[in-house]
Each structure stands twice: as C-alpha cells, then as structure tokens.
Scaffold this motif. Structure first.
Motif, PDB file in Angstrom:
ATOM      1  N   GLY A  32      64.241  12.460  32.129  1.00  0.00           N
ATOM      2  CA  GLY A  32      63.226  11.671  31.418  1.00  0.00           C
ATOM      3  C   GLY A  32      62.476  10.735  32.332  1.00  0.00           C
ATOM      4  N   PHE A  33      61.156  10.697  32.187  1.00  0.00           N
ATOM      5  CA  PHE A  33      60.329   9.716  32.903  1.00  0.00           C
ATOM      6  C   PHE A  33      60.239   8.466  32.037  1.00  0.00           C
ATOM      7  CE2 PHE A  33      59.167  13.555  35.041  1.00  0.00           C
ATOM      8  CZ  PHE A  33      58.832  13.165  36.317  1.00  0.00           C
ATOM      9  N   VAL A  34      60.629   7.325  32.610  1.00  0.00           N
ATOM     10  CA  VAL A  34      60.709   6.096  31.822  1.00  0.00           C
ATOM     11  C   VAL A  34      59.877   4.987  32.469  1.00  0.00           C
ATOM     12  CG1 VAL A  34      62.269   4.301  30.983  1.00  0.00           C
ATOM     13  CG2 VAL A  34      63.024   6.701  30.968  1.00  0.00           C
ATOM     14  N   HIS A  35      58.779   4.627  31.838  1.00  0.00           N
ATOM     15  CA  HIS A  35      58.036   3.461  32.329  1.00  0.00           C
ATOM     16  C   HIS A  35      57.382   2.717  31.175  1.00  0.00           C
ATOM     17  CE1 HIS A  35      53.944   5.473  32.439  1.00  0.00           C
ATOM     18  NE2 HIS A  35      54.753   6.456  32.233  1.00  0.00           N
ATOM     19  N   ARG A  36      58.003   2.795  30.033  1.00  0.00           N
ATOM     20  CA  ARG A  36      57.586   2.069  28.840  1.00  0.00           C
ATOM     21  C   ARG A  36      58.789   1.945  27.910  1.00  0.00           C
ATOM     22  NH1 ARG A  36      52.469   1.560  26.783  1.00  0.00           N
ATOM     23  NH2 ARG A  36      50.967   1.228  28.460  1.00  0.00           N
ATOM     24  N   ASP A  37      58.728   0.954  26.994  1.00  0.00           N
ATOM     25  CA  ASP A  37      59.821   0.806  26.020  1.00  0.00           C
ATOM     26  C   ASP A  37      59.982   2.072  25.165  1.00  0.00           C
ATOM     27  OD1 ASP A  37      60.800  -1.856  26.533  1.00  0.00           O
ATOM     28  OD2 ASP A  37      58.893  -2.589  25.776  1.00  0.00           O
ATOM     29  N   ALA A  38      58.850   2.650  24.780  1.00  0.00           N
ATOM     30  CA  ALA A  38      58.907   3.859  23.946  1.00  0.00           C
ATOM     31  C   ALA A  38      59.651   4.973  24.680  1.00  0.00           C
ATOM     32  CB  ALA A  38      57.501   4.319  23.585  1.00  0.00           C
ATOM     33  N   ALA A  39      59.440   5.065  25.984  1.00  0.00           N
ATOM     34  CA  ALA A  39      60.093   6.115  26.771  1.00  0.00           C
ATOM     35  C   ALA A  39      61.596   5.869  26.863  1.00  0.00           C
ATOM     36  CB  ALA A  39      59.474   6.196  28.165  1.00  0.00           C
ATOM     37  N   VAL A  40      62.008   4.598  26.918  1.00  0.00           N
ATOM     38  CA  VAL A  40      63.441   4.281  26.896  1.00  0.00           C
ATOM     39  C   VAL A  40      64.046   4.800  25.595  1.00  0.00           C
ATOM     40  CG1 VAL A  40      65.161   2.419  26.831  1.00  0.00           C
ATOM     41  CG2 VAL A  40      63.184   2.202  28.349  1.00  0.00           C
ATOM     42  N   SER A  41      63.388   4.488  24.479  1.00  0.00           N
ATOM     43  CA  SER A  41      63.899   4.918  23.168  1.00  0.00           C
ATOM     44  C   SER A  41      63.996   6.435  23.074  1.00  0.00           C
ATOM     45  CB  SER A  41      62.970   4.446  22.045  1.00  0.00           C
ATOM     46  OG  SER A  41      62.783   3.073  22.125  1.00  0.00           O
ATOM     47  N   TYR A  42      62.956   7.118  23.500  1.00  0.00           N
ATOM     48  CA  TYR A  42      62.977   8.587  23.479  1.00  0.00           C
ATOM     49  C   TYR A  42      64.137   9.114  24.323  1.00  0.00           C
ATOM     50  CZ  TYR A  42      58.575   9.782  21.092  1.00  0.00           C
ATOM     51  OH  TYR A  42      57.589   9.991  20.168  1.00  0.00           O
ATOM     52  N   PHE A  43      64.264   8.572  25.531  1.00  0.00           N
ATOM     53  CA  PHE A  43      65.300   9.068  26.433  1.00  0.00           C
ATOM     54  C   PHE A  43      66.689   8.894  25.823  1.00  0.00           C
ATOM     55  CE2 PHE A  43      68.368   8.718  29.904  1.00  0.00           C
ATOM     56  CZ  PHE A  43      68.107   9.901  30.588  1.00  0.00           C
ATOM     57  N   VAL A  44      66.959   7.706  25.295  1.00  0.00           N
ATOM     58  CA  VAL A  44      68.282   7.426  24.718  1.00  0.00           C
ATOM     59  C   VAL A  44      68.536   8.353  23.514  1.00  0.00           C
ATOM     60  CG1 VAL A  44      69.691   5.668  23.568  1.00  0.00           C
ATOM     61  CG2 VAL A  44      68.335   5.062  25.580  1.00  0.00           C
ATOM     62  N   THR A  45      67.512   8.552  22.705  1.00  0.00           N
ATOM     63  CA  THR A  45      67.646   9.427  21.532  1.00  0.00           C
ATOM     64  C   THR A  45      67.964  10.869  21.950  1.00  0.00           C
ATOM     65  OG1 THR A  45      66.011   8.045  20.417  1.00  0.00           O
ATOM     66  CG2 THR A  45      66.489  10.179  19.406  1.00  0.00           C
ATOM     67  N   PHE A  46      67.172  11.400  22.866  1.00  0.00           N
ATOM     68  CA  PHE A  46      67.390  12.769  23.352  1.00  0.00           C
ATOM     69  C   PHE A  46      68.767  12.867  24.026  1.00  0.00           C
ATOM     70  CE2 PHE A  46      63.619  15.577  23.051  1.00  0.00           C
ATOM     71  CZ  PHE A  46      62.722  14.710  22.450  1.00  0.00           C
ATOM     72  N   TYR A  47      69.133  11.837  24.770  1.00  0.00           N
ATOM     73  CA  TYR A  47      70.419  11.807  25.473  1.00  0.00           C
ATOM     74  C   TYR A  47      71.578  12.009  24.494  1.00  0.00           C
ATOM     75  CZ  TYR A  47      74.344   9.764  28.101  1.00  0.00           C
ATOM     76  OH  TYR A  47      75.554   9.549  28.706  1.00  0.00           O
ATOM     77  N   TYR A  48      71.553  11.283  23.383  1.00  0.00           N
ATOM     78  CA  TYR A  48      72.681  11.365  22.439  1.00  0.00           C
ATOM     79  C   TYR A  48      72.688  12.661  21.639  1.00  0.00           C
ATOM     80  CZ  TYR A  48      74.606   6.997  23.803  1.00  0.00           C
ATOM     81  OH  TYR A  48      75.212   6.027  24.550  1.00  0.00           O
ATOM     82  N   ILE A  49      71.522  13.211  21.369  1.00  0.00           N
ATOM     83  CA  ILE A  49      71.505  14.489  20.646  1.00  0.00           C
ATOM     84  C   ILE A  49      71.971  15.619  21.570  1.00  0.00           C
ATOM     85  CG2 ILE A  49      70.056  16.203  19.463  1.00  0.00           C
ATOM     86  CD1 ILE A  49      68.271  13.865  18.532  1.00  0.00           C
ATOM     87  N   LEU A  50      71.428  15.649  22.801  1.00  0.00           N
ATOM     88  CA  LEU A  50      71.754  16.759  23.709  1.00  0.00           C
ATOM     89  C   LEU A  50      73.168  16.640  24.268  1.00  0.00           C
ATOM     90  CD1 LEU A  50      68.390  17.213  25.650  1.00  0.00           C
ATOM     91  CD2 LEU A  50      69.389  18.759  23.946  1.00  0.00           C
ATOM     92  N   ASN A  51      73.598  15.389  24.534  1.00  0.00           N
ATOM     93  CA  ASN A  51      74.967  15.150  25.009  1.00  0.00           C
ATOM     94  C   ASN A  51      75.308  16.011  26.235  1.00  0.00           C
ATOM     95  OD1 ASN A  51      77.588  14.115  25.017  1.00  0.00           O
ATOM     96  ND2 ASN A  51      78.342  15.620  23.513  1.00  0.00           N
ATOM     97  N   THR A  52      74.446  15.927  27.249  1.00  0.00           N
ATOM     98  CA  THR A  52      74.619  16.750  28.454  1.00  0.00           C
ATOM     99  C   THR A  52      74.192  15.952  29.694  1.00  0.00           C
ATOM    100  OG1 THR A  52      74.199  18.947  29.379  1.00  0.00           O
ATOM    101  CG2 THR A  52      72.308  17.831  28.383  1.00  0.00           C
ATOM    102  N   SER A  53      74.276  16.567  30.887  1.00  0.00           N
ATOM    103  CA  SER A  53      73.843  15.913  32.126  1.00  0.00           C
ATOM    104  C   SER A  53      72.418  15.376  31.987  1.00  0.00           C
ATOM    105  CB  SER A  53      73.838  16.909  33.286  1.00  0.00           C
ATOM    106  OG  SER A  53      75.138  17.305  33.571  1.00  0.00           O
ATOM    107  N   SER A  54      72.233  14.127  32.363  1.00  0.00           N
ATOM    108  CA  SER A  54      70.916  13.519  32.162  1.00  0.00           C
ATOM    109  C   SER A  54      70.512  12.636  33.349  1.00  0.00           C
ATOM    110  CB  SER A  54      70.917  12.656  30.896  1.00  0.00           C
ATOM    111  OG  SER A  54      71.211  13.449  29.768  1.00  0.00           O
ATOM    112  N   ILE A  55      69.234  12.687  33.655  1.00  0.00           N
ATOM    113  CA  ILE A  55      68.664  11.879  34.740  1.00  0.00           C
ATOM    114  C   ILE A  55      67.472  11.103  34.185  1.00  0.00           C
ATOM    115  CG2 ILE A  55      67.515  11.927  37.004  1.00  0.00           C
ATOM    116  CD1 ILE A  55      68.868  14.685  37.475  1.00  0.00           C
ATOM    117  N   ALA A  56      67.486   9.772  34.388  1.00  0.00           N
ATOM    118  CA  ALA A  56      66.322   8.971  34.010  1.00  0.00           C
ATOM    119  C   ALA A  56      65.564   8.588  35.274  1.00  0.00           C
ATOM    120  CB  ALA A  56      66.753   7.713  33.264  1.00  0.00           C
TER     121      ALA A  56
END
Lengths: 158, 158
Positions: A79-103
């Motif tokens: 996930g590319f993170v440079h806004r609050d909205a992007a943090v929220s998206y990343f965390v949401t996708f992270y918990y649904i996918l439950n797999t290796s993740s890079i921010a």
C-alpha cells in the motif's frame, strides 16, 4: 500463481504513479500476478503513464475491490500511504487479506510522515518502507528494492 | 527521421511524468524520433516510471542539451510549462530551434496559469495547450490529442 495487490492513495504526490509502475514491474518479475486498486483519479494517471498497458495490466476501483474482498484473495499487499485515507484503506485491506503486507509511507512533512508510520505500526504488523519523499522517487525505490530482497531471502514473502 | 524534443520542467506536478510518457508515445506513433530533455529530478521520475525503457528511449540533461543545441537539430519542440523557469527554457529552446513548437501549460492556480500563457503568447508563436490541471491529466491529454490531430491534418507539423 502468486497474487499481489497494490493500493494507491490520493494522486497528489508526483512520485506515486512512477513508483506504482516500478513496484508492479518488480513484483511481476518475481512471479506475481499484480492488480492495482486505486481511486478513479489515480487510475487516470496510471492509464496516461502506461498507454500500451505494458506494465500495468490489471486495474480495479479501490471501493469495488474492497466490497468483494475475501481473505486469501491475494498473497501480498503493498500500500502507498501518504494521506489519512490511505492509512485507513491499508489497515482495512490488511485485516481482510490477513497476509504479508508492505506499507510504502511517504510525505514531504516530517511530522506527518512520523504520524503515518505510527498509525501503521500501531495497527498492523506490516513491513514499513518510509521516506521523506515528494518528487524524488529514489529513496523509496532503493528502500523498496532492499526490503523486497531481504523479505525474499528470508522466505517471508509468499 | 523526423526528430522531436520534449522539455520537462520541475517535477512537482503529478501529471507531468505520466503526460511525458503519453506525449512520447503519441509522437513515436506519428513517426518521430523522440528525445526528452529534463532536470535530473524529473529524469529520475521518468526512469522509475518506465524501468524497461519501453516508452522513453532517449533522455538528456536539459542544460547540456541547451549547450549543444543548433537550429535544425529537432523538427518539433514540445515543452511542459508550469513554472517560470520552464517558461524561460521553452522560449530559449524555441528561438534556437526555430521550428514548430507546442507549449503544454498547466497549473492549479488560475492566475498563475494565465500568467504563463501570456508569457508564452507574448514571446513566441508556439501553439499553446493549457489546462488548470494538477493530478487529473485528462484535460491535458484530450487537448493534446485534438491539437496534434488538427496540426497534422492542416500540415502544420513537420
């Protein structure tokens, strides 16, 4: 085939579209089937940036991607993170996918950068790549290359 | 072979790198041999954006390009203008090359945009493509496509 999902945030940063192409290119070379999920405006930049779809072959709207997302749908999340909205998206996708993740966290302002890094650290176990980057993509590119190499060598990557 | 030179300005705008790839792609399809002259930071974005050099095969530093520039070296000049420095570069290259020229002028701020357009209009006979564009490349892309088509049909292009 291993599947990777790349999340793009708001397209304000001049580094994001070039780095999205680069990350797609690297992951494809590592054998991943890569999909980019983004907002409509970030997607327009991707389309103009790769008119022959030489690098980016699979694009999807981030909202509809989220609606239909199940655990196991992707093996790697970047996930590319440079806004609050992007943090929220990343965390949401992270918990649904439950797999290796890079921010990939980047911001011109040092305090904002710190805040985004803390948000990701406090909410996930994702690997974090960060740089005070705006129009120079090199620090992000170099850190991404090193991180992905280390993860590959230590068999952390799926 | 017809030769085109694309000038890139400061890389702050997220539209510039994607549009530079797009313009290169279009001009190559029209039979031009395309070179991009840019600042080192804009070049880094181009390199990350096209790691296989699928679109952009010829890149040069804008300063050394200028030092060795002669009239007739290129048949078409296309300049991205969204800063005062880019206006100066464009006008300088315009007078040395003395050939068909297109200025792609874009700025988020309406007054600044107007000022850049006036600067180009008052100093050159270049064709001007302009839009209040920042992270949405579509207005620039559509106007560029229309302009280049009109120029081609009316045999204004070399």
């Amino acid at each position: 085939m291993k599947k990777a999902l790349i999340l793009l945030g708001c397209p304000e940063s001049p580094s994001q579209t070039p780095m999205a192409v680069y990350v797609t290119y690297k992951l494809k070379n590592m054998g991943y089937d890569v999909t980019i999920a983004s907002t409509p405006s970030a997607m327009k930049l991707l389309e103009v940036s790769d008119p022959e779809q030489f690098y980016i072959t699979q694009k999807t709207d981030i909202e509809s991607c989220l609606e239909n997302l199940d655990q196991g749908a992707y093996d790697l999340l970047v996930g590319f993170v440079h806004r609050d909205a992007a943090v929220s998206y990343f965390v949401t996708f992270y918990y649904i996918l439950n797999t290796s993740s890079i921010a990939i966290v980047f911001e011109r302002d040092a305090e904002e950068l710190e805040r985004f890094i803390n948000d990701i650290e406090n909410n996930t176990n994702a690997t974090i790549i960060s740089a005070r980057a705006y129009h120079n993509p090199t620090p992000l590119r170099v850190k991404f290359d090193k991180t992905i190499k280390t993860m590959e060598e230590s068999h952390v990557l799926p």
